[in-house]
Motif scaffolding. Structure first.
Motif, short mmCIF file in Angstrom:
data_model
loop_
_atom_site.label_atom_id
_atom_site.label_comp_id
_atom_site.label_asym_id
_atom_site.label_seq_id
_atom_site.Cartn_x
_atom_site.Cartn_y
_atom_site.Cartn_z
N ARG A 1 -2.50 -13.10 0.70
CA ARG A 1 -2.01 -12.18 -0.36
C ARG A 1 -3.26 -12.03 -1.32
NH1 ARG A 1 3.43 -11.71 -1.91
NH2 ARG A 1 2.93 -12.09 -4.07
N GLU B 1 -0.95 -0.54 -0.88
CA GLU B 1 0.24 -0.74 -0.22
C GLU B 1 -0.14 -0.35 1.28
OE1 GLU B 1 2.88 2.43 -1.50
OE2 GLU B 1 4.16 1.97 0.27
N TYR C 1 -0.33 -7.18 7.64
CA TYR C 1 0.97 -7.53 8.04
C TYR C 1 0.80 -7.21 9.50
CZ TYR C 1 5.73 -8.11 9.56
OH TYR C 1 6.94 -8.35 9.97
N TYR D 1 -1.48 3.43 12.77
CA TYR D 1 -0.87 3.56 11.54
C TYR D 1 -1.20 4.89 10.97
CZ TYR D 1 0.25 2.14 6.61
OH TYR D 1 0.91 1.86 5.49
N PHE E 1 1.85 7.98 10.15
CA PHE E 1 2.08 8.62 9.03
C PHE E 1 1.40 9.94 8.86
CE2 PHE E 1 3.04 4.43 7.64
CZ PHE E 1 4.33 4.52 7.18
N ALA F 1 6.84 -10.74 -4.22
CA ALA F 1 6.62 -9.52 -4.79
C ALA F 1 5.10 -9.50 -5.31
CB ALA F 1 7.48 -9.37 -6.13
N PRO G 1 1.27 7.00 3.00
CA PRO G 1 2.54 6.17 3.84
C PRO G 1 3.24 5.53 2.79
CG PRO G 1 0.12 5.78 4.33
CD PRO G 1 0.11 6.64 3.22
N GLY G 2 4.52 5.40 3.02
CA GLY G 2 5.30 4.78 2.13
C GLY G 2 5.92 3.73 2.60
N THR G 3 5.87 2.38 2.16
CA THR G 3 6.35 1.17 2.77
C THR G 3 7.19 0.26 1.80
OG1 THR G 3 4.55 -0.04 2.71
CG2 THR G 3 4.52 1.07 4.69
N GLY G 4 7.34 0.64 0.47
CA GLY G 4 7.97 -0.24 -0.22
C GLY G 4 8.44 0.35 -1.48
N TYR H 1 8.77 0.16 -6.00
CA TYR H 1 8.33 -0.18 -7.17
C TYR H 1 9.00 -0.48 -8.21
CZ TYR H 1 3.84 0.74 -5.06
OH TYR H 1 2.59 0.95 -4.20
N PRO I 1 9.80 3.07 7.04
CA PRO I 1 8.60 3.57 6.39
C PRO I 1 8.52 5.04 6.82
CG PRO I 1 8.11 1.72 7.73
CD PRO I 1 9.53 1.87 7.92
N ALA I 2 8.30 5.71 5.74
CA ALA I 2 7.99 7.22 5.83
C ALA I 2 7.23 7.81 5.01
CB ALA I 2 9.41 7.87 5.55
N PRO I 3 6.46 8.93 5.03
CA PRO I 3 5.64 9.54 4.07
C PRO I 3 6.32 9.83 2.78
CG PRO I 3 5.33 10.63 5.99
CD PRO I 3 6.65 9.73 6.18
N ARG I 4 5.69 9.56 1.64
CA ARG I 4 6.09 9.64 0.21
C ARG I 4 6.62 11.26 0.20
NH1 ARG I 4 7.66 4.71 -1.61
NH2 ARG I 4 6.21 3.05 -1.41
N PHE J 1 7.26 -4.62 -0.46
CA PHE J 1 7.22 -4.02 0.68
C PHE J 1 7.85 -4.45 1.84
CE2 PHE J 1 3.65 -3.83 -2.49
CZ PHE J 1 3.70 -2.22 -2.79
N ARG J 2 8.03 -3.68 2.77
CA ARG J 2 8.66 -4.18 4.19
C ARG J 2 8.16 -5.10 4.60
NH1 ARG J 2 9.20 -1.93 9.80
NH2 ARG J 2 6.81 -1.95 9.68
N ALA J 3 6.94 -5.64 4.68
CA ALA J 3 6.27 -6.79 5.23
C ALA J 3 6.89 -8.01 4.60
CB ALA J 3 4.70 -6.72 5.08
N ASP J 4 7.16 -7.91 3.39
CA ASP J 4 7.71 -9.14 2.38
C ASP J 4 9.08 -9.01 2.61
OD1 ASP J 4 5.26 -8.80 0.91
OD2 ASP J 4 5.81 -7.22 0.09
#
Lengths: 370, 179
Positions: free
Chosen positions: A190, A202, A209, A356, A360, B43, B60-63, B65, B103-106, B122-125
């Motif tokens: 991290r 991000e 991960y 990846y 996207f 976080a 790419p959006g994964t989380g 804010y 996850p999807a494009p913003r 984020f998704r990983a967390d």
């Protein structure tokens, strides 16, 4: 427009400034190489413990996760896993150590016999070759073979106590490093990811991960595969009268970490010992079947690889050879063993990044969005 | 106590911590202090300068804010220079929650309107929390589902109102007689 000619003072000043700049550059370069040299000396010998630590961390992580939960902290669960491993280790050492010493002493006595037989086999081979192709002359194969075998035996006798010392230091360093990697690895990752600029944070976080998940699966799969192949070879060889079956199984398992070339290298000692001790007969053919058909084709190719190893990590044979050569050049035999997994890891990382981008639908040329 | 030792042993007041801030948002309001402290460990606190890009439409959006301080402008672009502001968010608000689960494009861009501190999850967390602390993960998922459902209802209501407004008076009379 006229070009102004510099005065003598200006020319002298320019000369002094340029000389000072060059001198500063040279001194910076020299101090940088000194610092790099110091760093290299300081980190010399740390590569192997750190690499082994990474492998052990990836292996133990699922076990630690199993115990860690709402009531048990991560540190406590690491201690539980260490206690379990210490118990199993003590049991194994008490069982294996006397047998291991016996094997080592017997091997020390037997080695001259094997090398002598190896030389006589080479001599027979040369006689036959001479009969078949009389033009092959003037090349003393047995003498070359004898010299090679003597060098190998001398190296083995000399290196073994040194390897035992290295092993001793590894036995202290690896568990210590592994403890901290298991406990704080996530935090270290991290901290590394946190250094990324905001704009790419991000994406880098998600990619780190995904890549670390793939890597842990790959390393775990490879180690489990090597252990099972080693056990199968040991069990297969134990059915015959061949000596050193556990040792030969261990060699086959470790060599199995190298694709294509590894299994062949792993079977050479077993076949040589079988040839010397048992001769060409039923048992010899069974040993060959165990090495090639049972361990490699049935167990490894048909069962283990489809279960444990992703097809993504497969490398082209050319890359395998290059990885082995470069690994060998960098850190000898250990480099040859770890060269291919390291190359696979690089390939998987690149594939994960491409996947990846495809998910996207990112453009390949970076983020030049309007 | 000597100011020197006071400084060393100084504890951050509860309400200054990220955990306390997370607990004050509707998403994580149901979590207990232990869960909030675990979430705080996962976080990411990020600081953005005025006008700095947080993400662009199509990234790419994964989380998600959460705005801890400052202001964030959410907008979409319909051409080279045409920007349509969708929202201006302040402390306690959050955005990007749709991509936490899938996850999807913003779908819009986000820029910091002033110097801001955001907390990212984020998704990983979330996957890590679900694996190691399933009950905490379930509570977070429930909170997220509740917020998404509330937003869906709001959108549904707004769309029904808009539809009714666009109906001509004759049509609306017909609809009333039919019902």
């Amino acid at each position: 427009m006229s070009i102004r000619t510099p005065t003598r003072t200006q020319a002298l000043l320019d000369y002094l400034v340029f000389t000072a700049a060059i001198a500063t550059g040279l001194s910076l370069f020299s101090s940088a190489s000194n610092i790099l040299g110091l760093l290299r000396t300081a980190s010399n010998g740390l590569f192997l413990p750190l690499l082994l630590t990474l492998v052990v961390t990836f292996l133990l992580d699922p076990l630690v996760n199993l115990f860690e939960g709402e009531k048990i902290s991560r540190t406590t669960s690491i201690f539980i896993v260490y206690l379990l491993l210490a118990g199993i280790g003590t049991l194994l050492v008490s069982l294996i150590l006397p047998h291991g010493m016996e094997t080592w002493l017997a091997l020390k006595q037997d080695l001259p016999r094997y090398t002598a037989r190896f030389t006589s086999l080479l001599s027979d081979f040369q006689t036959r070759l001479h009969q078949l192709a009389p033009f092959v002359d003037g090349y003393d194969l047995p003498a070359k073979g004898r010299a090679l075998a003597e060098r190998f035996v001398a190296e083995l006798l000399l290196q073994t106590p040194r390897s035992a010392m290295t092993l001793g230091s590894l036995l202290i360093l690896v568990p210590l490093f592994t403890f901290f990697f298991l406990r704080d690895g996530q935090r270290m990752l991290r901290l590394g990811v946190a250094l990324t600029p905001n704009r790419h944070f991000e994406m880098v976080h998600d990619l780190s991960y995904l890549i670390s998940r793939q890597l842990s699966q790959f390393i775990r799969g490879r180690i489990i595969e090597a252990i099972i192949v080693g056990l199968v070879v040991t069990a297969g060889l134990a059915c015959t009268d061949i000596r050193y079956a556990p040792l030969l199984g261990a060699i086959a398992g470790i060599a199995n970490l190298i694709p294509y070339v590894g299994p062949i290298i792993g079977m050479i000692p077993g076949i040589l010992i079988a040839l010397v001790d048992l001769g060409i007969g039923g048992e010899f053919w069974w040993i060959l079947t165990v090495y090639i058909l049972i361990a490699q084709v049935i167990v490894d190719s048909f069962i283990l690889i489809p279960i444990f190893i992703s097809r993504v990590s497969n490398l082209h044979p050319l890359w395998v050879i290059l990885a082995i050569l470069m690994g060998g050049k960098l850190s000898g035999v250990i480099g040859m063993i770890i060269g291919v997994p390291v190359a696979s890891i690089i390939k998987m990382t690149l594939i994960e990044i491409r996947h990846y981008r495809a998910t996207f639908s990112l453009p390949d040329g970076g983020d030049e969005r309007g | 106590m000597n100011p020197f030792w006071q400084n060393i042993f100084r504890k951050r007041p509860e309400d200054e911590s990220v955990a306390a801030f997370l607990g004050s948002t509707p998403l994580f309001a149901e979590l207990d202090p232990r869960g909030l402290s675990t979430l705080e460990g996962r976080a990411h606190s990020r600081r953005y300068k005025r006008n700095e890009t947080i993400f662009e439409e199509g990234d790419p959006g994964t989380g998600i804010y959460l705005v801890r301080s400052g202001r964030v402008r959410i907008f979409s672009r319909s051409g080279e220079k045409n920007e349509r502001e969708l929202a201006s968010l302040g402390p306690g608000d959050f955005f990007g929650e749709n991509t936490l689960l899938a996850p999807a494009p913003r779908t819009a861009s986000a820029h910091a309107q002033e110097n801001s501190e955001l907390i990212g999850l984020f998704r990983a967390d979330l996957l890590d929390i679900l694996r190691k602390h399933p009950s905490l993960g379930n509570k977070i998922l429930l909170g997220l589902a509740r917020v998404l459902s509330e937003r869906l209802q709001t959108v549904e209501k707004a769309s029904t109102c808009a539809q009714q407004e666009t109906l001509t008076p004759d049509e609306s009379d017909e609809t009333e007689t039919a019902s």
